[in-house]
Design a protein around this motif. Sequence first.
Motif, short mmCIF file in Angstrom:
data_model
loop_
_atom_site.label_atom_id
_atom_site.label_comp_id
_atom_site.label_asym_id
_atom_site.label_seq_id
_atom_site.Cartn_x
_atom_site.Cartn_y
_atom_site.Cartn_z
N ALA A 24 -43.01 30.29 6.10
CA ALA A 24 -43.79 29.94 7.29
C ALA A 24 -44.78 28.81 7.01
O ALA A 24 -44.87 27.84 7.77
N ILE A 25 -45.51 28.94 5.92
CA ILE A 25 -46.50 27.92 5.56
C ILE A 25 -45.81 26.59 5.27
O ILE A 25 -46.29 25.53 5.69
N THR A 26 -44.70 26.64 4.59
CA THR A 26 -43.99 25.42 4.23
C THR A 26 -43.48 24.68 5.46
O THR A 26 -43.62 23.46 5.56
N GLY A 27 -42.91 25.39 6.40
CA GLY A 27 -42.40 24.74 7.61
C GLY A 27 -43.49 24.06 8.40
O GLY A 27 -43.35 22.90 8.83
N ALA A 30 -44.86 20.99 6.37
CA ALA A 30 -43.92 19.87 6.34
C ALA A 30 -43.96 19.10 7.66
O ALA A 30 -43.98 17.86 7.67
N ALA A 31 -43.99 19.80 8.77
CA ALA A 31 -44.06 19.14 10.07
C ALA A 31 -45.40 18.41 10.23
O ALA A 31 -45.45 17.31 10.77
N TYR A 32 -46.46 19.02 9.75
CA TYR A 32 -47.79 18.43 9.86
C TYR A 32 -47.92 17.17 9.00
O TYR A 32 -48.50 16.17 9.43
N LEU A 33 -47.38 17.19 7.78
CA LEU A 33 -47.52 16.06 6.85
C LEU A 33 -46.57 14.90 7.15
O LEU A 33 -46.83 13.77 6.73
N TYR A 53 -38.35 6.98 16.50
CA TYR A 53 -39.41 7.78 15.90
C TYR A 53 -38.97 9.22 15.58
O TYR A 53 -39.15 9.68 14.45
N PHE A 54 -38.41 9.92 16.56
CA PHE A 54 -38.11 11.34 16.35
C PHE A 54 -36.98 11.58 15.34
O PHE A 54 -37.09 12.50 14.51
N PRO A 55 -35.90 10.78 15.32
CA PRO A 55 -34.93 10.97 14.23
C PRO A 55 -35.53 10.72 12.84
O PRO A 55 -35.25 11.46 11.90
N LEU A 56 -36.38 9.69 12.73
CA LEU A 56 -37.04 9.44 11.44
C LEU A 56 -37.96 10.60 11.07
O LEU A 56 -38.02 11.02 9.90
N TYR A 57 -38.68 11.12 12.05
CA TYR A 57 -39.58 12.25 11.83
C TYR A 57 -38.81 13.47 11.34
O TYR A 57 -39.19 14.12 10.36
N ILE A 58 -37.71 13.76 12.00
CA ILE A 58 -36.90 14.93 11.62
C ILE A 58 -36.26 14.72 10.25
O ILE A 58 -36.22 15.65 9.43
N LEU A 59 -35.77 13.51 9.99
CA LEU A 59 -35.18 13.23 8.68
C LEU A 59 -36.22 13.31 7.56
O LEU A 59 -35.90 13.71 6.44
N LEU A 60 -37.43 12.93 7.83
CA LEU A 60 -38.49 12.99 6.83
C LEU A 60 -38.92 14.42 6.54
O LEU A 60 -39.30 14.74 5.41
N GLN A 66 -38.49 20.42 1.25
CA GLN A 66 -37.93 20.84 -0.03
C GLN A 66 -38.98 20.80 -1.14
O GLN A 66 -39.07 21.73 -1.94
N LEU A 67 -39.76 19.74 -1.17
CA LEU A 67 -40.81 19.63 -2.19
C LEU A 67 -41.90 20.69 -2.00
O LEU A 67 -42.36 21.30 -2.98
N LEU A 68 -42.29 20.88 -0.76
CA LEU A 68 -43.34 21.86 -0.50
C LEU A 68 -42.88 23.29 -0.75
O LEU A 68 -43.67 24.13 -1.20
N LEU A 69 -41.62 23.58 -0.48
CA LEU A 69 -41.12 24.93 -0.68
C LEU A 69 -41.24 25.37 -2.13
O LEU A 69 -41.73 26.45 -2.43
N VAL A 70 -40.83 24.51 -3.02
CA VAL A 70 -40.93 24.83 -4.45
C VAL A 70 -42.40 24.88 -4.88
O VAL A 70 -42.80 25.75 -5.66
N SER A 71 -43.20 23.97 -4.34
CA SER A 71 -44.63 23.93 -4.70
C SER A 71 -45.35 25.19 -4.24
O SER A 71 -46.08 25.82 -5.02
N PHE A 72 -45.18 25.55 -2.98
CA PHE A 72 -45.82 26.77 -2.48
C PHE A 72 -45.24 28.01 -3.15
O PHE A 72 -45.96 28.98 -3.39
#
Length: 107
Positions: A24-27, A30-33, A53-60, A66-72
């Motif tokens: 939950a925190i990771t999702g 990630a959207a916020y960052l 904008y939105f495809p780039l946002y979703i792709l980012l 992935q990075l945040l999931l392992v970090s958290f």
Amino acid sequence: MASFKERWNIKSNWQVFVIIVVFAITGSTAAYLSKPILFIVGVEKGMVSNWVYFPLYILLIFPVYQLLLVSFGFIFGQFTFFWAFEKKLLKSCGFGFLFKKEKVSNK
């Protein structure tokens, strides 16, 4: 709860709770960052079309997630679970070449 524990090979209900909290925190993070990262790169919502904008946002969101999931996962003491989860997810997305294949010896 028992199906989560069995499928993910988890020992306790507390571990299930921590894993769900990390997801939950990771999702949310990630959207916020992803918005500030796009801004730093020079892509702003009002400056480019929404079709860009939105495809780039979703792709980012995907690599940031992935990075945040392992970090958290590491911060919450569940690195082993989330590292195995990441490897499985990335292999299923076609990024299996990033991980060395384990060699089986015939000893």
